[in-house]
Design a protein around this motif. Structure first.
Motif, PDB file in Angstrom:
ATOM      1  N   ILE A   1       0.813  -1.214   0.000  1.00 55.46           N
ATOM      2  CA  ILE A   1       0.000   0.000   0.000  1.00 55.46           C
ATOM      3  C   ILE A   1       0.850   1.270   0.000  1.00 55.46           C
ATOM      4  O   ILE A   1       0.345   2.358   0.251  1.00 55.46           O
ATOM      5  CB  ILE A   1      -0.972   0.016   1.197  1.00 55.46           C
ATOM      6  N   THR A   2       2.129   1.131  -0.306  1.00 56.08           N
ATOM      7  CA  THR A   2       3.014   2.295  -0.247  1.00 56.08           C
ATOM      8  C   THR A   2       2.750   3.302  -1.361  1.00 56.08           C
ATOM      9  O   THR A   2       3.045   4.483  -1.208  1.00 56.08           O
ATOM     10  CB  THR A   2       4.496   1.871  -0.310  1.00 56.08           C
ATOM     11  N   SER A   3       2.181   2.831  -2.487  1.00 51.50           N
ATOM     12  CA  SER A   3       1.961   3.722  -3.624  1.00 51.50           C
ATOM     13  C   SER A   3       0.477   3.926  -3.892  1.00 51.50           C
ATOM     14  O   SER A   3      -0.358   3.101  -3.524  1.00 51.50           O
ATOM     15  CB  SER A   3       2.618   3.141  -4.880  1.00 51.50           C
ATOM     16  N   SER A   4       0.170   5.029  -4.563  1.00 55.92           N
ATOM     17  CA  SER A   4      -1.194   5.252  -5.029  1.00 55.92           C
ATOM     18  C   SER A   4      -1.450   4.369  -6.243  1.00 55.92           C
ATOM     19  O   SER A   4      -0.531   3.896  -6.909  1.00 55.92           O
ATOM     20  CB  SER A   4      -1.386   6.723  -5.410  1.00 55.92           C
ATOM     21  N   PHE A   5      -2.727   4.150  -6.545  1.00 59.83           N
ATOM     22  CA  PHE A   5      -3.090   3.403  -7.738  1.00 59.83           C
ATOM     23  C   PHE A   5      -4.160   4.186  -8.491  1.00 59.83           C
ATOM     24  O   PHE A   5      -4.765   5.119  -7.956  1.00 59.83           O
ATOM     25  CB  PHE A   5      -3.590   1.997  -7.388  1.00 59.83           C
ATOM     26  N   GLY A   6      -4.375   3.821  -9.736  1.00 54.65           N
ATOM     27  CA  GLY A   6      -5.357   4.529 -10.547  1.00 54.65           C
ATOM     28  C   GLY A   6      -4.696   5.646 -11.332  1.00 54.65           C
ATOM     29  O   GLY A   6      -3.795   5.412 -12.133  1.00 54.65           O
ATOM     30  N   THR A   7      -5.095   6.883 -11.069  1.00 56.62           N
ATOM     31  CA  THR A   7      -4.579   8.025 -11.830  1.00 56.62           C
ATOM     32  C   THR A   7      -3.222   8.509 -11.338  1.00 56.62           C
ATOM     33  O   THR A   7      -2.593   9.351 -11.976  1.00 56.62           O
ATOM     34  CB  THR A   7      -5.569   9.200 -11.764  1.00 56.62           C
ATOM     35  N   SER A   8      -2.749   7.998 -10.193  1.00 58.57           N
ATOM     36  CA  SER A   8      -1.453   8.398  -9.658  1.00 58.57           C
ATOM     37  C   SER A   8      -0.666   7.165  -9.227  1.00 58.57           C
ATOM     38  O   SER A   8      -1.240   6.140  -8.847  1.00 58.57           O
ATOM     39  CB  SER A   8      -1.626   9.327  -8.449  1.00 58.57           C
ATOM     40  N   THR A   9       0.646   7.286  -9.316  1.00 57.50           N
ATOM     41  CA  THR A   9       1.510   6.197  -8.854  1.00 57.50           C
ATOM     42  C   THR A   9       2.526   6.700  -7.831  1.00 57.50           C
ATOM     43  O   THR A   9       3.575   6.092  -7.638  1.00 57.50           O
ATOM     44  CB  THR A   9       2.251   5.552 -10.046  1.00 57.50           C
ATOM     45  N   THR A  10       2.189   7.809  -7.173  1.00 61.32           N
ATOM     46  CA  THR A  10       3.085   8.387  -6.172  1.00 61.32           C
ATOM     47  C   THR A  10       3.340   7.387  -5.044  1.00 61.32           C
ATOM     48  O   THR A  10       2.414   6.738  -4.558  1.00 61.32           O
ATOM     49  CB  THR A  10       2.479   9.672  -5.584  1.00 61.32           C
ATOM     50  N   THR A  11       4.599   7.297  -4.639  1.00 68.31           N
ATOM     51  CA  THR A  11       4.978   6.401  -3.545  1.00 68.31           C
ATOM     52  C   THR A  11       5.289   7.214  -2.301  1.00 68.31           C
ATOM     53  O   THR A  11       6.031   8.194  -2.349  1.00 68.31           O
ATOM     54  CB  THR A  11       6.206   5.560  -3.924  1.00 68.31           C
ATOM     55  N   ALA A  12       4.720   6.812  -1.186  1.00 68.38           N
ATOM     56  CA  ALA A  12       4.973   7.485   0.090  1.00 68.38           C
ATOM     57  C   ALA A  12       6.348   7.093   0.616  1.00 68.38           C
ATOM     58  O   ALA A  12       6.695   5.914   0.664  1.00 68.38           O
ATOM     59  CB  ALA A  12       3.899   7.103   1.104  1.00 68.38           C
ATOM     60  N   GLY A  13       7.140   8.090   1.006  1.00 70.22           N
ATOM     61  CA  GLY A  13       8.464   7.814   1.545  1.00 70.22           C
ATOM     62  C   GLY A  13       8.411   7.517   3.028  1.00 70.22           C
ATOM     63  O   GLY A  13       7.484   7.939   3.728  1.00 70.22           O
ATOM     64  N   GLY A  14       9.405   6.797   3.515  1.00 68.53           N
ATOM     65  CA  GLY A  14       9.469   6.514   4.938  1.00 68.53           C
ATOM     66  C   GLY A  14      10.141   5.192   5.234  1.00 68.53           C
ATOM     67  O   GLY A  14      10.508   4.437   4.323  1.00 68.53           O
ATOM     68  N   VAL A  15      10.316   4.906   6.509  1.00 64.37           N
ATOM     69  CA  VAL A  15      10.917   3.643   6.950  1.00 64.37           C
ATOM     70  C   VAL A  15       9.951   2.501   6.627  1.00 64.37           C
ATOM     71  O   VAL A  15       8.777   2.561   7.004  1.00 64.37           O
ATOM     72  CB  VAL A  15      11.219   3.678   8.458  1.00 64.37           C
ATOM     73  N   PRO A  16      10.403   1.462   5.917  1.00 67.65           N
ATOM     74  CA  PRO A  16       9.508   0.351   5.555  1.00 67.65           C
ATOM     75  C   PRO A  16       8.889  -0.307   6.789  1.00 67.65           C
ATOM     76  O   PRO A  16       9.565  -0.542   7.798  1.00 67.65           O
ATOM     77  CB  PRO A  16      10.430  -0.619   4.819  1.00 67.65           C
ATOM     78  N   LEU A  17       7.600  -0.598   6.696  1.00 64.13           N
ATOM     79  CA  LEU A  17       6.871  -1.237   7.798  1.00 64.13           C
ATOM     80  C   LEU A  17       5.925  -2.285   7.235  1.00 64.13           C
ATOM     81  O   LEU A  17       5.125  -2.011   6.346  1.00 64.13           O
ATOM     82  CB  LEU A  17       6.058  -0.207   8.575  1.00 64.13           C
ATOM     83  N   THR A  18       6.014  -3.499   7.756  1.00 65.84           N
ATOM     84  CA  THR A  18       5.051  -4.551   7.451  1.00 65.84           C
ATOM     85  C   THR A  18       4.018  -4.583   8.565  1.00 65.84           C
ATOM     86  O   THR A  18       4.373  -4.632   9.748  1.00 65.84           O
ATOM     87  CB  THR A  18       5.732  -5.923   7.331  1.00 65.84           C
ATOM     88  N   ILE A  19       2.757  -4.536   8.190  1.00 70.07           N
ATOM     89  CA  ILE A  19       1.652  -4.560   9.148  1.00 70.07           C
ATOM     90  C   ILE A  19       1.009  -5.935   9.079  1.00 70.07           C
ATOM     91  O   ILE A  19       0.566  -6.367   8.007  1.00 70.07           O
ATOM     92  CB  ILE A  19       0.598  -3.483   8.804  1.00 70.07           C
ATOM     93  N   ARG A  20       0.949  -6.644  10.209  1.00 68.60           N
ATOM     94  CA  ARG A  20       0.392  -7.995  10.213  1.00 68.60           C
ATOM     95  C   ARG A  20      -0.660  -8.103  11.306  1.00 68.60           C
ATOM     96  O   ARG A  20      -0.383  -7.878  12.480  1.00 68.60           O
ATOM     97  CB  ARG A  20       1.499  -9.028  10.402  1.00 68.60           C
ATOM     98  N   LEU A  21      -1.867  -8.451  10.894  1.00 68.30           N
ATOM     99  CA  LEU A  21      -2.980  -8.644  11.810  1.00 68.30           C
ATOM    100  C   LEU A  21      -3.339 -10.128  11.834  1.00 68.30           C
ATOM    101  O   LEU A  21      -3.459 -10.757  10.776  1.00 68.30           O
ATOM    102  CB  LEU A  21      -4.196  -7.835  11.357  1.00 68.30           C
ATOM    103  N   ALA A  22      -3.504 -10.680  13.017  1.00 67.13           N
ATOM    104  CA  ALA A  22      -3.925 -12.076  13.171  1.00 67.13           C
ATOM    105  C   ALA A  22      -5.376 -12.068  13.629  1.00 67.13           C
ATOM    106  O   ALA A  22      -5.674 -11.801  14.791  1.00 67.13           O
ATOM    107  CB  ALA A  22      -3.044 -12.796  14.180  1.00 67.13           C
TER     108      ALA A  22
END
Length: 302
Positions: free
Chosen positions: A124-145
Motif C-alpha cells: 500500500i506504499t503507492s497510489s493506484f489509478g490516476t497516480s503512482t506516487t509512492t509514500a516515503g518513509g521507513v519500511p513497515l510490514t503490518i500484520r494482523l492475526a
C-alpha cells in the motif's frame, strides 16, 4: 540437586528468567508468550508462528526498541497457524472498538476507496489509478492475526481487513492538503486459513494531538469489504514509543519528534482509557532493514 533460589534469580514483572544467564530479550518463546498474556490478556495461547523477542520488547509504551527477529509466519508454507492453539474463548478479549477517525476513505464520510478496482493489494506504499506516487518513509510490514471470539478464537478464515494510516508528514491521502489526489497507504487484504492479513507500508508520522497509530476495519469476507456498513470491527494499532523515537530520528520525520513529545498513550483520546494495553503492536526488525508490527485481533464474527 539443590532447588534454584528464586530470590536470587533475575526477574521481569515478578517472574524469574527461564534462562538466568541470558539477557531479557533471549528468554525464549515461552517467556515471551507469558509476557504478552500478562500484559494484554488477549488469549490464553496464541500460536503465532515464528514470533520472536519482538513481542516482548514492544508491549509497553516505554519498552526498548524492537530487536530483530522473524515476523509472523506467512500464510504460504506456514506450519503453525497464526491464531491456533487457543484453549479457551473465555480468555480471548475482543479488540476494543474505536473510531475510524475523520479520514477513513470507506465512503462513510465522502471518499470511497473500497469500491475502486485496485484497492485489494498487499503493498500500500503507492497510489493506484490516476497516480503512482509512492509514500516515503521507513519500511513497515503490518500484520494482523484475525480470530473469531464466537468460534473459540479460531482463525477467522476468509475474513478481510482494510488498513490505512497517515504518511511520514502526518497527512492522510484523499483528505489532507497536497495529497487529496493520492490514495496511498490504504488497502484491503483477505485473511488466509491462518487468519493472517499482511500489508507492506511505511512507518506513519506523528501529527499534532494523536499518538502514532494505524487504523483498520475487519470485514466478514473480501466480497463484503466494499461497504463500510458490513464491517464487524473498527480499531487501531498503537505504535511502541521506543520504536517511534528511533524512526523519528531519521530524515523526513523531523516534525514528528516535537509532536510525539506533546502526546502520550495515557492522554490519547483513543488509547487513553486503558493506555492501549490491547492495541500496542509488537515490533520486530530494524529501522535500517525494515520493521514489522503485529497485532492479534479478536473479533466477534457472528
Amino acid at each position: 540437586m539443590t532447588a534454584p533460589d528464586h530470590d536470587r534469580l533475575p526477574t521481569f514483572e515478578g517472574r524469574p528468567f527461564h534462562q538466568p544467564s541470558e539477557p531479557l530479550f533471549d528468554q525464549g518463546l515461552a517467556f515471551d508468550v507469558e509476557t504478552v498474556l500478562s500484559r494484554r490478556s488477549i488469549i490464553k495461547a496464541f500460536g503465532l508462528g515464528g514470533v520472536s523477542a519482538g513481542l516482548l520488547v514492544a508491549c509497553g509504551p516505554g519498552a526498548s526498541t524492537a530487536s530483530e527477529g522473524s515476523p509472523l509466519a506467512s500464510p504460504a508454507g506456514s506450519t503453525t497457524t497464526a491464531a491456533g492453539a487457543v484453549s479457551s474463548a473465555a480468555n480471548c478479549t475482543t479488540i476494543p472498538e474505536e473510531t475510524a477517525g475523520p479520514f477513513p476513505g470507506d465512503g462513510s464520510n465522502g471518499p470511497d476507496l473500497l469500491t475502486q478496482s485496485g484497492v485489494v493489494r498487499a503493498d500500500i506504499t503507492s497510489s493506484f489509478g490516476t497516480s503512482t506516487t509512492t509514500a516515503g518513509g521507513v519500511p513497515l510490514t503490518i500484520r494482523l492475526a484475525l480470530v473469531d471470539v464466537a468460534n473459540g478464537c479460531k482463525p477467522l478464515t476468509g475474513a478481510a481487513a482494510y488498513a490505512w494510516h497517515c504518511d511520514r508528514e502526518g497527512r492522510y491521502s484523499l483528505y489532507s492538503n497536497g495529497v487529496t489526489n493520492e490514495n496511498y497507504l490504504r488497502g484491503v487484504q483477505a485473511a488466509g486459513a491462518d487468519g493472517i492479513v499482511s500489508f507492506s507500508s511505511i512507518f506513519p508520522g506523528c501529527y499534532s494531538g494523536r499518538w502514532p497509530h494505524i487504523h483498520f476495519e475487519v470485514y466478514p469476507s473480501l466480497a463484503r469489504a466494499d461497504n463500510a456498513a458490513n464491517r464487524i470491527a473498527t480499531s487501531q494499532i498503537a505504535l511502541a514509543e521506543a520504536t517511534c523515537k528511533e524512526v523519528y530520528a531519521t530524515a523526513g520525520y523531523e516534525q514528528s519528534v516535537g509532536n510525539l513529545g506533546q502526546v502520550s498513550l495515557a492522554r490519547d483520546n483513543v488509547f487513553g482509557d486503558d493506555a492501549g494495553i490491547h492495541q500496542i503492536g509488537a515490533m520486530s526488525g530494524s529501522v535500517s532493514s525494515g520493521l514489522t508490527v503485529e497485532l492479534p485481533v479478536a473479533v466477534r464474527a457472528a
